[in-house]
Design a protein around this motif. Sequence first.
Motif, PDB file in Angstrom:
ATOM      1  N   ARG A 106       0.835  -1.203   0.000  1.00 22.74           N
ATOM      2  CA  ARG A 106       0.000   0.000   0.000  1.00 22.74           C
ATOM      3  C   ARG A 106       0.867   1.249   0.000  1.00 22.74           C
ATOM      4  O   ARG A 106       2.039   1.201   0.329  1.00 22.74           O
ATOM      5  CB  ARG A 106      -0.879   0.045   1.238  1.00 22.74           C
ATOM      6  CG  ARG A 106      -1.846  -1.117   1.373  1.00 22.74           C
ATOM      7  CD  ARG A 106      -2.631  -0.996   2.657  1.00 22.74           C
ATOM      8  NE  ARG A 106      -3.554   0.119   2.597  1.00 22.74           N
ATOM      9  CZ  ARG A 106      -4.849   0.013   2.360  1.00 22.74           C
ATOM     10  NH1 ARG A 106      -5.371  -1.152   2.173  1.00 22.74           N
ATOM     11  NH2 ARG A 106      -5.609   1.073   2.324  1.00 22.74           N
ATOM     12  N   LYS A 107       0.221   2.362  -0.321  1.00 28.34           N
ATOM     13  CA  LYS A 107       0.846   3.690  -0.251  1.00 28.34           C
ATOM     14  C   LYS A 107       2.204   3.712  -0.953  1.00 28.34           C
ATOM     15  O   LYS A 107       3.227   4.027  -0.365  1.00 28.34           O
ATOM     16  CB  LYS A 107       0.951   4.159   1.194  1.00 28.34           C
ATOM     17  CG  LYS A 107      -0.409   4.354   1.833  1.00 28.34           C
ATOM     18  CD  LYS A 107      -0.301   5.011   3.178  1.00 28.34           C
ATOM     19  CE  LYS A 107      -1.705   5.269   3.726  1.00 28.34           C
ATOM     20  NZ  LYS A 107      -1.671   6.009   4.960  1.00 28.34           N
ATOM     21  N   LEU A 108       2.177   3.395  -2.230  1.00 32.92           N
ATOM     22  CA  LEU A 108       3.397   3.346  -3.023  1.00 32.92           C
ATOM     23  C   LEU A 108       3.933   4.752  -3.289  1.00 32.92           C
ATOM     24  O   LEU A 108       3.165   5.681  -3.524  1.00 32.92           O
ATOM     25  CB  LEU A 108       3.126   2.639  -4.346  1.00 32.92           C
ATOM     26  CG  LEU A 108       2.548   1.231  -4.221  1.00 32.92           C
ATOM     27  CD1 LEU A 108       2.160   0.695  -5.581  1.00 32.92           C
ATOM     28  CD2 LEU A 108       3.516   0.309  -3.535  1.00 32.92           C
ATOM     29  N   VAL A 121       4.289  -2.581   3.583  1.00 31.46           N
ATOM     30  CA  VAL A 121       4.053  -4.016   3.402  1.00 31.46           C
ATOM     31  C   VAL A 121       3.493  -4.594   4.685  1.00 31.46           C
ATOM     32  O   VAL A 121       4.017  -4.353   5.772  1.00 31.46           O
ATOM     33  CB  VAL A 121       5.369  -4.745   3.028  1.00 31.46           C
ATOM     34  CG1 VAL A 121       5.131  -6.242   2.893  1.00 31.46           C
ATOM     35  CG2 VAL A 121       5.955  -4.165   1.760  1.00 31.46           C
ATOM     36  N   LYS A 122       2.409  -5.364   4.526  1.00 34.93           N
ATOM     37  CA  LYS A 122       1.755  -6.001   5.666  1.00 34.93           C
ATOM     38  C   LYS A 122       1.179  -7.322   5.180  1.00 34.93           C
ATOM     39  O   LYS A 122       0.791  -7.448   4.029  1.00 34.93           O
ATOM     40  CB  LYS A 122       0.643  -5.081   6.167  1.00 34.93           C
ATOM     41  CG  LYS A 122      -0.100  -5.573   7.360  1.00 34.93           C
ATOM     42  CD  LYS A 122      -1.151  -4.538   7.766  1.00 34.93           C
ATOM     43  CE  LYS A 122      -1.953  -5.004   8.940  1.00 34.93           C
ATOM     44  NZ  LYS A 122      -2.987  -4.040   9.301  1.00 34.93           N
ATOM     45  N   GLY A 123       1.121  -8.302   6.065  1.00 32.46           N
ATOM     46  CA  GLY A 123       0.520  -9.567   5.656  1.00 32.46           C
ATOM     47  C   GLY A 123       0.686 -10.634   6.693  1.00 32.46           C
ATOM     48  O   GLY A 123       0.923 -10.351   7.876  1.00 32.46           O
ATOM     49  N   VAL A 128       5.534  -5.248   8.091  1.00 30.67           N
ATOM     50  CA  VAL A 128       6.930  -4.988   7.781  1.00 30.67           C
ATOM     51  C   VAL A 128       7.239  -3.493   7.811  1.00 30.67           C
ATOM     52  O   VAL A 128       8.321  -3.086   8.171  1.00 30.67           O
ATOM     53  CB  VAL A 128       7.303  -5.596   6.404  1.00 30.67           C
ATOM     54  CG1 VAL A 128       8.739  -5.299   6.035  1.00 30.67           C
ATOM     55  CG2 VAL A 128       7.034  -7.093   6.394  1.00 30.67           C
ATOM     56  N   GLY A 129       6.264  -2.665   7.436  1.00 32.75           N
ATOM     57  CA  GLY A 129       6.476  -1.222   7.364  1.00 32.75           C
ATOM     58  C   GLY A 129       6.854  -0.800   5.961  1.00 32.75           C
ATOM     59  O   GLY A 129       6.694  -1.534   4.993  1.00 32.75           O
ATOM     60  N   ARG A 130       7.392   0.421   5.817  1.00 30.15           N
ATOM     61  CA  ARG A 130       7.780   0.953   4.505  1.00 30.15           C
ATOM     62  C   ARG A 130       9.145   0.396   4.114  1.00 30.15           C
ATOM     63  O   ARG A 130      10.095   0.487   4.864  1.00 30.15           O
ATOM     64  CB  ARG A 130       7.823   2.476   4.514  1.00 30.15           C
ATOM     65  CG  ARG A 130       8.182   3.044   3.139  1.00 30.15           C
ATOM     66  CD  ARG A 130       7.876   4.506   2.988  1.00 30.15           C
ATOM     67  NE  ARG A 130       6.466   4.809   2.977  1.00 30.15           N
ATOM     68  CZ  ARG A 130       5.661   4.676   1.909  1.00 30.15           C
ATOM     69  NH1 ARG A 130       6.152   4.232   0.770  1.00 30.15           N
ATOM     70  NH2 ARG A 130       4.390   4.990   1.999  1.00 30.15           N
ATOM     71  N   ALA A 156      11.452  -9.539  -2.879  1.00 29.93           N
ATOM     72  CA  ALA A 156      11.524 -10.943  -3.302  1.00 29.93           C
ATOM     73  C   ALA A 156      11.458 -11.865  -2.090  1.00 29.93           C
ATOM     74  O   ALA A 156      10.725 -12.863  -2.094  1.00 29.93           O
ATOM     75  CB  ALA A 156      12.811 -11.192  -4.095  1.00 29.93           C
ATOM     76  N   GLY A 157      12.178 -11.523  -1.015  1.00 29.41           N
ATOM     77  CA  GLY A 157      12.160 -12.330   0.208  1.00 29.41           C
ATOM     78  C   GLY A 157      10.794 -12.373   0.850  1.00 29.41           C
ATOM     79  O   GLY A 157      10.349 -13.428   1.328  1.00 29.41           O
ATOM     80  N   ALA A 158      10.099 -11.234   0.866  1.00 33.33           N
ATOM     81  CA  ALA A 158       8.754 -11.181   1.461  1.00 33.33           C
ATOM     82  C   ALA A 158       7.785 -12.049   0.665  1.00 33.33           C
ATOM     83  O   ALA A 158       6.976 -12.780   1.247  1.00 33.33           O
ATOM     84  CB  ALA A 158       8.262  -9.742   1.532  1.00 33.33           C
ATOM     85  N   LEU A 159       7.858 -11.995  -0.661  1.00 33.31           N
ATOM     86  CA  LEU A 159       6.977 -12.823  -1.490  1.00 33.31           C
ATOM     87  C   LEU A 159       7.286 -14.308  -1.298  1.00 33.31           C
ATOM     88  O   LEU A 159       6.368 -15.122  -1.131  1.00 33.31           O
ATOM     89  CB  LEU A 159       7.123 -12.439  -2.966  1.00 33.31           C
ATOM     90  CG  LEU A 159       6.544 -11.088  -3.364  1.00 33.31           C
ATOM     91  CD1 LEU A 159       7.010 -10.690  -4.763  1.00 33.31           C
ATOM     92  CD2 LEU A 159       5.019 -11.114  -3.300  1.00 33.31           C
ATOM     93  N   ASN A 160       8.560 -14.653  -1.313  1.00 29.74           N
ATOM     94  CA  ASN A 160       8.947 -16.063  -1.133  1.00 29.74           C
ATOM     95  C   ASN A 160       8.519 -16.600   0.230  1.00 29.74           C
ATOM     96  O   ASN A 160       7.970 -17.697   0.335  1.00 29.74           O
ATOM     97  CB  ASN A 160      10.455 -16.230  -1.313  1.00 29.74           C
ATOM     98  CG  ASN A 160      10.869 -16.119  -2.763  1.00 29.74           C
ATOM     99  OD1 ASN A 160      10.101 -16.400  -3.671  1.00 29.74           O
ATOM    100  ND2 ASN A 160      12.098 -15.686  -2.982  1.00 29.74           N
ATOM    101  N   SER A 161       8.766 -15.828   1.300  1.00 33.53           N
ATOM    102  CA  SER A 161       8.418 -16.329   2.639  1.00 33.53           C
ATOM    103  C   SER A 161       6.905 -16.362   2.861  1.00 33.53           C
ATOM    104  O   SER A 161       6.411 -17.261   3.523  1.00 33.53           O
ATOM    105  CB  SER A 161       9.119 -15.510   3.726  1.00 33.53           C
ATOM    106  OG  SER A 161       8.673 -14.182   3.716  1.00 33.53           O
TER     107      SER A 161
END
Length: 185
Positions: A106-108, A121-123, A128-130, A156-161
């Motif tokens: 969000r909030k790019l 980033v959140k999930g 995770v924060g900005r 990439a790490g956030a998507l993979n994990s």
Amino acid sequence: MRSRRIVGGLIALITSLGLVAVSTAPAQAESRQRTGYTQVVVAPAVYDLVAGAGITPKAVGGAKAFAYKGTLAARFPITGISLRKLKIRHTGGISLEAGSAKITLRKLTIDLRRLKVTGKVKGSIGNVGRVNLFTIRRSDRPGLGLVQLRLTATAAGALNSTFGVEAFSAGDTFGYATPRPFGRF
């Protein structure tokens, strides 16, 4: 040196798209109202990977998502432009979900000075924060977007994990972006 040429080219591009308006009024360094949108098109190979893994993308917070040239596009409303800082801020975002696994961006913010795109980033991995999500490069597919978005190691790490895969790597092309500062959302 190469970075300066890219920034110069992006500034020229933004100027030609109408981000810099000529006016007799005193110049404002920043605009806080909605002034168009940025369209992001997911690279076809990434879209195939995401769809094949059962990951469902969904626009959130005022963004729009739709089918586009055999892949997915999203439009994020521009909420602020800082000519002084060379930044374009957006509202809305996109979530990616597969079962209970979820990640939301969000909030790019496009930071032309650093050639980066940041976002909150959140999930299911937590808040995770900005973070730096993408690096900006010259597009190799101008029909999809004016600039190329490449994944950072953090993204990439956030998507993979989140999704329990090893499919994403730093430097991979995620998609393409085109700012449309005065476009109708």
